[in-house]
Enzyme design. Structure first.
Site, mmCIF file in Angstrom:
data_model
loop_
_atom_site.group_PDB
_atom_site.id
_atom_site.type_symbol
_atom_site.label_atom_id
_atom_site.label_comp_id
_atom_site.label_asym_id
_atom_site.label_seq_id
_atom_site.Cartn_x
_atom_site.Cartn_y
_atom_site.Cartn_z
ATOM 1 N N THR B 185 0.916 -0.902 -0.053
ATOM 2 C CA THR B 185 0.163 0.118 -0.015
ATOM 3 C C THR B 185 0.719 1.105 0.169
ATOM 4 O O THR B 185 2.337 1.044 0.104
ATOM 5 C CB THR B 185 -1.079 -0.358 0.917
ATOM 6 O OG1 THR B 185 -0.336 0.079 2.393
ATOM 7 C CG2 THR B 185 -1.876 -0.856 1.095
ATOM 8 N N GLU B 331 -5.554 -3.572 -1.589
ATOM 9 C CA GLU B 331 -6.335 -4.692 -0.729
ATOM 10 C C GLU B 331 -7.270 -5.260 -1.796
ATOM 11 O O GLU B 331 -7.636 -6.627 -1.236
ATOM 12 C CB GLU B 331 -7.001 -4.581 0.547
ATOM 13 C CG GLU B 331 -5.780 -3.437 1.677
ATOM 14 C CD GLU B 331 -5.718 -2.317 1.507
ATOM 15 O OE1 GLU B 331 -5.576 -1.951 0.434
ATOM 16 O OE2 GLU B 331 -4.933 -1.647 2.115
ATOM 17 N N LYS B 440 -16.695 16.268 11.449
ATOM 18 C CA LYS B 440 -17.036 16.459 12.624
ATOM 19 C C LYS B 440 -17.965 17.770 13.095
ATOM 20 O O LYS B 440 -16.580 18.132 13.925
ATOM 21 C CB LYS B 440 -16.678 15.274 13.448
ATOM 22 C CG LYS B 440 -18.657 15.137 14.204
ATOM 23 C CD LYS B 440 -18.530 13.688 15.331
ATOM 24 C CE LYS B 440 -19.829 13.998 15.527
ATOM 25 N NZ LYS B 440 -19.953 11.878 15.998
ATOM 26 N N TRP B 445 -21.822 15.780 11.013
ATOM 27 C CA TRP B 445 -20.680 15.523 9.760
ATOM 28 C C TRP B 445 -20.728 16.042 8.412
ATOM 29 O O TRP B 445 -21.878 16.046 7.684
ATOM 30 C CB TRP B 445 -20.836 13.374 9.586
ATOM 31 C CG TRP B 445 -20.378 12.347 10.337
ATOM 32 C CD1 TRP B 445 -21.791 11.888 11.271
ATOM 33 C CD2 TRP B 445 -19.701 12.110 10.857
ATOM 34 N NE1 TRP B 445 -20.913 10.862 11.642
ATOM 35 C CE2 TRP B 445 -19.549 11.067 12.475
ATOM 36 C CE3 TRP B 445 -18.043 12.637 11.090
ATOM 37 C CZ2 TRP B 445 -19.134 10.552 12.957
ATOM 38 C CZ3 TRP B 445 -17.228 11.810 11.581
ATOM 39 C CH2 TRP B 445 -17.660 11.209 12.487
#
Lengths: 542, 542
Positions: B185, B331, B440, B445
């Protein structure tokens, strides 16, 4: 070193769950024999599969590995049975209704079906043999009126069976190599032989057939499944339609050309499958009564026998509809190859292009082909060297069910198809004949299929089947049995010999012709050469 | 009961053999950095893979399970390495050249690469760390002049390595679950983590991406692989092109917009992949210098980050080229979803259609998605309920390489993506934010991605990245860093607030703006929010 990837078994449940989660709004439409039309969504079907799974396990006591038979045309409940039966880990045995009574009895006993789901209209065929069936505990009637009477023992109605079941069911964990479906070969020689598909082979076959170079199916398509569900799982289409999100149209027993044309028009079908006999019938019916508007049908995928050049050309010229030749066998799930043109063919003449499209085509990923000559050597891919076609792949059988027939497999693990073929430099395979149908005249091979294809291009001929008959001088020689398009018409042997001489050399051209009303066909619509040979031997072919 | 189907392992060798047998005439074209163009066929490439396999096993002593690294751009030899290394049962570790020196050193030691194949142009990056590499026995130079000098020890030239090798090589039997490739990654948080693909996952991913609903690749396509081969195996395109028979065009390091446009024109490329940053650059370059003739490019597949509505619309309106949004992660091999319109969307307005196309889209067969909310419950597919996106499937990792990180997986076997998403009733997933990038503010949110997408639709704005910054009253509040299209231009905060108020409610709209020359990017071209947060924290973002 193992890769670090999830163990995600490729099962029919995965297909069903996918169809429901992404394409629950897509349609399954059935045209029933009484003229009614039934439509529901993948989502509706999904819930009924779960009800069925509950009924199979709890009411009928079906367990992992049990055999469950279906004896039915193409319709919604038959699709539910595909998923419901294999979903619980049992095996869906689709019984070919066109086999003889004796063969049907044999395959039900051989497979040990515990339950058989049967269309009300097909019950009479089973009633005759029911007393001989050794393992069947229940018969479940599909589309039967409540007052339907039958001599079959232990009957239930399909709708009653699933009516009070919950549509929640937790699929069991299934090994992808476990059996999901069972089909018997059509048994043109000897008893039918069972072919036991796995979840994995079913999934991989369906996934591959979706791709643009193969069947090219997407969520923009509405597909008519003419190939019966009792014949090699309708070529896997009930699976691939859920993966591709294609609407599925099911004709039940409506397989007459006029009925098919009506469905094509009403449902705006743009893709379909079927054997050449069906498409020949549809073509002639369209010629007799040309449709007022252009059909939505874009292409039809053909297998089972060879699509003739003349039919490809006729459909395309007259109706703008593309015939696509595919090839396969019950033993290969069935699809192994398809013949489509590629950019490398762009500069060819129309005739050269048709010649390529009439070949059986190139292998799909997951399929390998080779030609083995009489001396046991792998033939070059020159498009000329003939030999037996052998195949291996991710959806090719490793053995017949309950049968030790090593003669069908090579020592290095290939399946022997019994077809005589060539493969050209671009990988296009062409079937020249069945080993047993090839004619050896004066030491030279003659392809009966090539002669038939050429004869059927004659404007007066509807069907032509060529067999080998004994000859004193040449050992064997070809005999052509001809069905004329118009029975009042006539054609002379000389005219046909002259017609064939444009393509064939003299020794290859039949000198013997018989004119018949219909070519005998096998249970799956192929020319039944065994029957033609029998008729000839008995002096009945004149 | 087991199905009776051949054991046919899905390996990269199967892919290579298929590409050679059916599509040996198809082309691999490389545009080298020095302006030269190299073209050869799949058949030529196939022979060189076999030579490489002989060299790897016999000259370099590479054995089953050994790690072999590549440090290279996209070009023919790099494709050969994919097949040659995994073909002998070794693992092809594609090292991301854009990682930091420290990270590169770490991943080479962590993976235990025995040999590294390196582009001559990239040698300086390795020379710096060579003394720290613990397992590397040889460096093989690709595209290096014979008099090339380097401080790397034990070097060989690629062409010398394979020159005298036989092009016959019998592939060993490989278990499809064995590892074929390793990618790390990009390591935006902490050290890079290894993802070990299997032959099976590689095969299934490539097969699925071919289908019409996914990438829609056929033998009629010429595909430009802009995504680097060192980044998640170029999204599996070197595999799928052999399965689909698509010509492969490789740009090596020519990734500037002008160079890409030149290749698109010269090679008549009709499909391509790439991250949004690349396509944004190409779009603006095309606007500056509109091509004389319409490009052959029909569509570009985008992943890595979100494709903005404005870019989709711009490309389509100005050049008739379709942007297709896909989503995935290292992944997940990487592709998990794609967003294409279906017939059910036909009646929607253009704006509604773009909104759907800008979503991450529907899962491929073989992939399952779910959203899990903070309270651990699976969210309804209502397109509104936000939660963590979790995924499982046939090409999703089960574990990182040499790492016990249970925190990335749920107890019931799903991979936790760290993305905050919704899934609507038709299965369209939309990423709202990375968990760590979500803002937040006052208990509500705010999606940084939605703000960025809206800001980048402003005619004066080229790029916009939004991060959370501390706020006394609201705990967090959004800060927008803006790159103007034209650096001489100006735009006021008020103008932007007014612009955003058409789509967002007041509390969601940033009050704080900074104007910068360029958004910092990660090694794979994504906005590097960690770096932006660091710059802000250090007071360098003004």
């Amino acid at each position: 070193m193992k890769g670090l990837i999830m163990d995600y078994p490729l099962t029919t449940n995965t297909i069903l769950e996918y169809g429901n989660s992404v394409y629950h709004h897509k349609k399954i439409i059935t045209h029933l024999p009484d003229g009614t039309r039934h439509e529901y969504s993948f989502g509706d079907m999904y819930k009924r599969c779960k009800k069925l799974a509950n009924a199979l396990t709890q009411k009928l006591g079906i367990k992992n590995g049990d055999m469950v038979g279906t004896f039915a045309w193409n319709h919604g409940p038959h699709v539910e049975l595909y998923y419901g039966i294999s979903g619980i880990g049992a095996v869906c045995h689709t019984i070919n209704i066109r086999l003889s009574s004796h063969q049907i009895e044999y395959i039900i006993n051989n497979s040990e079906d515990k339950v058989i789901f049967v269309d009300a209209t097909l019950v009479p065929l089973l009633e005759k043999i029911a007393p001989l069936l050794e393992t069947v505990e229940h018969f479940v009637l599909i589309n039967a009126a409540q007052d339907f009477t039958t001599t079959l023992p232990n009957t239930l109605h399909y709708e009653d069976l699933i009516a009070d079941q919950s549509d929640h069911f937790e699929w069991p964990a299934i090994n992808e190599n476990d059996a999901s479906g069972l089909c018997y070969t059509s048994g043109t020689t000897g008893l039918p032989k069972g072919v036991l598909y796995s979840h994995r082979s079913t999934f991989l076959h369906a996934t591959t057939i979706m791709s643009p170079n193969a069947g090219n199916f997407s969520n923009r398509d509405t597909v008519l499944l003419i190939v019966p569900q009792f014949h090699v799982m309708a070529w896997g289409f009930p699976y691939l339609c859920l993966l591709s999100g294609s609407n599925m149209v099911l004709p039940s027993s409506n397989l007459q050309p006029e009925a098919i044309i009506k469905i094509l028009i009403e449902e705006k079908v743009n893709k379909a499958n079927g054997v050449p006999t069906i498409w020949l019938g549809v073509y002639h019916a369209l010629k007799m009564n040309p449709p007022k508007e252009k059909l939505a049908l874009e292409e039809y995928l053909v297998g089972g026998s060879a699509l003739t050049k003349s039919l490809i050309q006729g459909f395309e010229k007259d109706f703008g509809i593309k015939g696509v030749q595919a090839w396969g066998m019950t033993e290969t799930s069935p699809l192994g190859t398809v013949s489509r043109l590629q950019p490398l063919h762009d500069s060819l003449s129309e005739d050269e292009k048709i010649t390529i499209r009439a070949k059986q085509g190139t292998a799909f990923p997951g399929v390998e082909l080779r030609i083995v000559t009489d001396d046991g050597k792998v033939a070059p891919t020159d498009g000329k060297t003939m030999g037996e076609l052998q195949i291996k792949g991710a959806w090719t059988i490793s053995s017949y069910f309950k049968t030790n027939n090593h003669e069908s497999f090579t020592e290095d693990g290939w399946f022997k198809t019994g077809d005589v073929s060539t493969i050209d430099q671009d990988g296009y395979m062409e079937i020249k004949d069945r080993t047993k149908d090839l004619i050896k005249s004066g030491g030279e091979w003659i392809s009966s299929v090539a002669l038939e294809s050429a004869l059927m291009a004659h404007p007066k001929i509807k069907e032509a089947a060529v067999i080998a008959i004994p000859d004193e001088k040449w050992v064997e020689k070809p005999l052509a049995s001809i069905v004329l398009l118009n029975s009042d018409d006539t054609v002379s042997d000389e005219e046909l010999i002259d017609f064939l001489s444009r393509e064939f050399v003299k020794y290859q051209i039949p000198k013997d012709y018989v004119y018949i009303n219909e070519v005998p066909k096998t249970s799956v619509g192929k020319f039944d050469k065994k029957e033609i040979r029998r008729l000839f031997a008995e002096g009945k072919l004149t």
